[in-house]
Each structure stands twice: as structure tokens, then as C-alpha cells.
Design a protein around this motif. Structure first.
Motif, PDB file in Angstrom:
ATOM      1  N   ASP A 156       0.833  -1.207   0.000  1.00 43.76           N
ATOM      2  CA  ASP A 156       0.000   0.000   0.000  1.00 43.76           C
ATOM      3  C   ASP A 156       0.866   1.255   0.000  1.00 43.76           C
ATOM      4  N   GLU A 157       1.881   1.263   0.855  1.00 42.75           N
ATOM      5  CA  GLU A 157       2.724   2.451   1.009  1.00 42.75           C
ATOM      6  C   GLU A 157       3.492   2.783  -0.269  1.00 42.75           C
ATOM      7  N   VAL A 185      10.215   4.570   1.640  1.00 44.77           N
ATOM      8  CA  VAL A 185       9.339   3.501   2.123  1.00 44.77           C
ATOM      9  C   VAL A 185      10.144   2.249   2.442  1.00 44.77           C
TER      10      VAL A 185
END
Length: 211
Positions: A156-157, A185
Motif C-alpha cells: 500500500d505504502e 518507504v
């Protein structure tokens, strides 16, 4: 694609898909009715319905055909390099004038159409998530990501900022900024700092050819 008949011309699918994409870009979903698509493609409506069971399936195919190459990963990249490449390809696709507005319109329409939302997840989101998951699995195997990382959250990130920018009309990140974003990330997932010196804010705001 949902085929309900055998095409008589090998090139007709491409003609119809091109006509559909052109109408979508110029006038959005409202402009891409089956009558308008048939007229622009120079075919009868029966030719469309022999190949696609609904307009939504045709529109999704127009989107998927235009973006198929963005799922390909060059060989001989490390898993981390491949993740950077994959996310940069997604960001580039979303910033394309012919693609971004279409996906944004389909996403908006899907909020009131559960069937369309399901098709978008199945045919747009899941194939890309599968590629990213395979790359994260490679990174875990290579020892470049902390084995305790939450893979679902990591996926998701990696991509969420680019969909956020698309939906809310913010400038797309440049390719350099995408790389910085991915590395930030991944650092949180245990990947070593690659030594980037710029911030995402410093590199943002480039669209189109700058991705």
C-alpha cells in the motif's frame, strides 16, 4: 475482454479499442457510448457486442491494452531496483494524459457501482499488486527487506501516493522523486539507505515526459 463471438477481422479489436480510448480522452465516459464508439470505429454495434458483453468491459480493455507494457520488469535488476522501476512505471502511467483521466473517471463511477469496482480490483489493481508482491518476495529472499515487514502495508505504502495524486489532481512526481519516495518507504522495511540527497518535495511536480 469478454468475447461473445469470433472476430471476422484480425485488426478490428484494435480499431474499436483505439476509437474507445479517443472518445474517453476527449469527452470522458459520457462521450463513449456504444453508438459513438461504433461510429468512430466505422463498425456496426453488432461488431462490438460480438467481442464485448458490455460497454464497461470494452472501456476496461481499452485501458488495459494501453498500459500492458507497464507491468513488464527488465531482467537482471535486483528486487529493490525492480520495485523502484515498477512503481515508477505506475506513476508514469497515471500521469499520462490518455490514461490518468480515464482511470480517475472509472474509479469515481465505481463508487456507486459494486460490479465495476470489483472488475477494477480484479483487472487493474490485483495484477499490479501481484507483480509488486513477487518483487517484495524476491527482496525477502535476497535478504534486502526485514523478514518481519508487513507485506500488505508495504505494498500500500509504495503505490498509494501516486493514486492520491491522481484522484485529487495533484502534480505527478518526476521519475527521480518516485525513486526517492520508494527508497524512503523501503528504508522503513529494512532496506539500506541508497544515499539519495534530495527530498520528494524537491523533486515533485513533473508530469508527462518528466516521469
Amino acid at each position: 475482454m469478454v468475447a461473445v463471438g469470433r472476430p471476422r477481422r484480425a485488426d478490428l479489436d484494435g480499431v474499436i479499442l483505439t476509437a474507445t480510448a479517443d472518445l474517453l480522452v476527449k469527452g470522458g465516459l459520457a462521450a463513449a457510448g456504444v453508438d459513438a464508439i461504433a461510429a468512430r470505429a466505422g463498425v456496426g454495434k453488432a461488431s462490438i457486442y460480438r467481442r464485448w458483453s458490455s460497454r464497461d468491459d470494452l472501456i476496461l480493455d481499452a485501458l488495459l491494452v494501453c498500459t500492458a507494457s507497464s507491468l513488464k520488469i527488465p531482467e537482471q535488476m535486483s528486487a529493490v531496483e525492480a520495485l523502484e522501476f515498477h512503481v515508477a512505471e505506475l506513476a508514469g502511467v497515471l500521469s499520462e494524459p490518455r490514461i490518468g483521466p480515464l482511470l480517475r473517471a472509472l474509479t469515481a463511477r465505481a463508487q456507486a457501482d459494486d460490479a465495476l469496482a470489483g472488475r477494477l480490483r480484479e483487472r487493474w489493481i490485483l495484477p499490479r499488486r501481484t507483480v509488486a508482491r513477487q518483487l517484495v518476495d524476491r527482496a525477502l529472499h535476497e535478504g534486502s527487506v526485514d523478514p518481519g515487514v508487513d507485506v500488505e502495508l508495504l505494498l500500500d505504502e509504495l503505490v498509494a501516493p501516486h493514486y492520491f495524486r491522481l484522484i485529487y489532481g495533484l502534480p505527478a512526481l518526476s521519475r527521480e522523486a518516485v525513486a526517492v519516495s520508494v527508497r524512503q518507504v523501503l528504508r522503513g522495511a529494512g532496506v539500506r539507505d541508497h544515499g539519495e540527497g534530495a527530498s520528494v518535495q524537491d523533486l515533485s511536480g513533473t508530469t508527462g515526459d518528466g516521469h
